[in-house]
Design a protein around this motif. Sequence first.
Motif, short mmCIF file in Angstrom:
data_model
loop_
_atom_site.label_atom_id
_atom_site.label_comp_id
_atom_site.label_asym_id
_atom_site.label_seq_id
_atom_site.Cartn_x
_atom_site.Cartn_y
_atom_site.Cartn_z
N ARG A 18 0.86 -1.19 0.00
CA ARG A 18 0.00 0.00 0.00
C ARG A 18 0.90 1.23 0.00
NH1 ARG A 18 -4.50 -1.08 3.80
NH2 ARG A 18 -5.25 -2.11 1.93
N ARG A 19 0.94 1.93 -1.13
CA ARG A 19 1.75 3.15 -1.23
C ARG A 19 0.92 4.34 -0.78
NH1 ARG A 19 6.41 3.26 -4.35
NH2 ARG A 19 7.07 1.19 -5.01
N SER A 20 1.54 5.21 -0.01
CA SER A 20 0.82 6.37 0.52
C SER A 20 1.61 7.64 0.25
CB SER A 20 0.62 6.20 2.03
OG SER A 20 0.14 7.40 2.60
N SER A 21 0.91 8.63 -0.29
CA SER A 21 1.57 9.92 -0.54
C SER A 21 1.75 10.69 0.77
CB SER A 21 0.74 10.74 -1.53
OG SER A 21 -0.56 10.95 -1.01
N ARG A 22 1.03 10.30 1.82
CA ARG A 22 1.18 10.97 3.12
C ARG A 22 2.40 10.47 3.89
NH1 ARG A 22 -4.85 10.50 5.40
NH2 ARG A 22 -4.18 8.36 5.24
N ARG A 23 2.85 9.28 3.57
CA ARG A 23 4.05 8.75 4.23
C ARG A 23 5.29 9.36 3.59
NH1 ARG A 23 3.79 4.17 7.45
NH2 ARG A 23 1.69 3.35 7.57
N ARG A 24 6.23 9.73 4.42
CA ARG A 24 7.48 10.29 3.91
C ARG A 24 8.65 9.33 4.13
NH1 ARG A 24 5.08 13.12 0.73
NH2 ARG A 24 3.98 14.94 1.48
N LYS A 25 8.72 8.73 5.34
CA LYS A 25 9.85 7.86 5.68
C LYS A 25 9.43 6.54 6.29
CE LYS A 25 12.74 11.84 6.79
NZ LYS A 25 13.45 12.54 7.84
N THR A 26 8.29 6.53 6.95
CA THR A 26 7.93 5.36 7.75
C THR A 26 7.35 4.23 6.91
OG1 THR A 26 5.72 6.20 8.20
CG2 THR A 26 7.46 6.78 9.79
N ALA A 39 2.74 -0.97 4.30
CA ALA A 39 2.47 0.41 3.90
C ALA A 39 3.80 1.15 3.77
CB ALA A 39 1.58 1.09 4.93
N ILE A 40 4.03 1.73 2.60
CA ILE A 40 5.30 2.40 2.32
C ILE A 40 5.02 3.78 1.70
CG2 ILE A 40 6.54 0.22 1.95
CD1 ILE A 40 6.36 0.77 -1.08
N PRO A 41 6.04 4.65 1.73
CA PRO A 41 5.88 5.95 1.04
C PRO A 41 5.74 5.73 -0.46
CG PRO A 41 7.70 6.03 2.61
CD PRO A 41 7.29 4.58 2.50
N SER A 42 4.94 6.55 -1.11
CA SER A 42 4.71 6.40 -2.55
C SER A 42 5.97 6.64 -3.37
CB SER A 42 3.58 7.32 -3.02
OG SER A 42 3.92 8.66 -2.75
N GLY A 43 6.94 7.39 -2.83
CA GLY A 43 8.16 7.70 -3.57
C GLY A 43 9.20 6.60 -3.58
N PHE A 44 8.95 5.48 -2.90
CA PHE A 44 9.94 4.39 -2.88
C PHE A 44 10.08 3.77 -4.26
CE2 PHE A 44 10.33 2.58 1.72
CZ PHE A 44 10.77 3.81 2.17
N SER A 45 11.31 3.43 -4.62
CA SER A 45 11.56 2.72 -5.87
C SER A 45 11.12 1.26 -5.70
CB SER A 45 13.05 2.75 -6.21
OG SER A 45 13.78 1.98 -5.26
N ARG A 46 11.08 0.53 -6.78
CA ARG A 46 10.72 -0.90 -6.71
C ARG A 46 11.74 -1.66 -5.87
NH1 ARG A 46 6.69 -4.71 -8.31
NH2 ARG A 46 7.66 -6.65 -7.67
N ALA A 47 13.01 -1.32 -5.99
CA ALA A 47 14.06 -1.98 -5.20
C ALA A 47 13.87 -1.71 -3.71
CB ALA A 47 15.45 -1.52 -5.65
N GLU A 48 13.56 -0.44 -3.35
CA GLU A 48 13.30 -0.11 -1.95
C GLU A 48 12.06 -0.85 -1.44
OE1 GLU A 48 14.80 4.40 -1.20
OE2 GLU A 48 13.21 4.14 -2.70
#
Length: 175
Positions: A18-26, A39-48
């Motif tokens: 679940r990608r979230s634009s509200r998450r920054r780091k957590t 749940a991850i930040p939406s800006g994470f790459s596929r590798a991250e």
Amino acid sequence: MRTGDSQRRVDGQRVVVRRSSRRRKTVSAYREAGRTVVAIPSGFSRAEEDTWVRRMLTRLADSDRRRSPDGTELARRAERLARQYLDERAIPVSIRWTADQNTRWGSCTPGRGTVRISDRVQGMPGWVIDYVLLHELAHLIEPGHGEDFWALLAAYPHTERARGFLLGVSHAWDS
């Protein structure tokens, strides 16, 4: 599943990312309806994403092992709680985890002395698991949800907090 979620299998487990634009780091992970949600930040790459999914699966597995959610541990925990809060009046004939309860946290059949706890509770804080256990154990004494039933749970210091926690989880899962 929500719009934008992706689902896949990792080491035989169903995982929803679940990608979230509200998450920054957590990053967080929990179990929901037989799958793991990460749940991850939406800006994470596929590798991250791959790294964090595996890391969170390992953390949840470690947490599950520490809790020892087998039937023996569950029975010991129920006996301890019955002794501490219910004057040993509610020792079940059988108690087990179950995967087939999607709308309840637990259930009790007073006539048979059986208690079943939804495996959706696994991974929740210990004080929530204890509340669910006590709630079902109290039904061995008082089948309904009347004043006498709630009086049995009054001694447990986390009753209201656990009920609020479970309401919040239910709300989040229903969204």
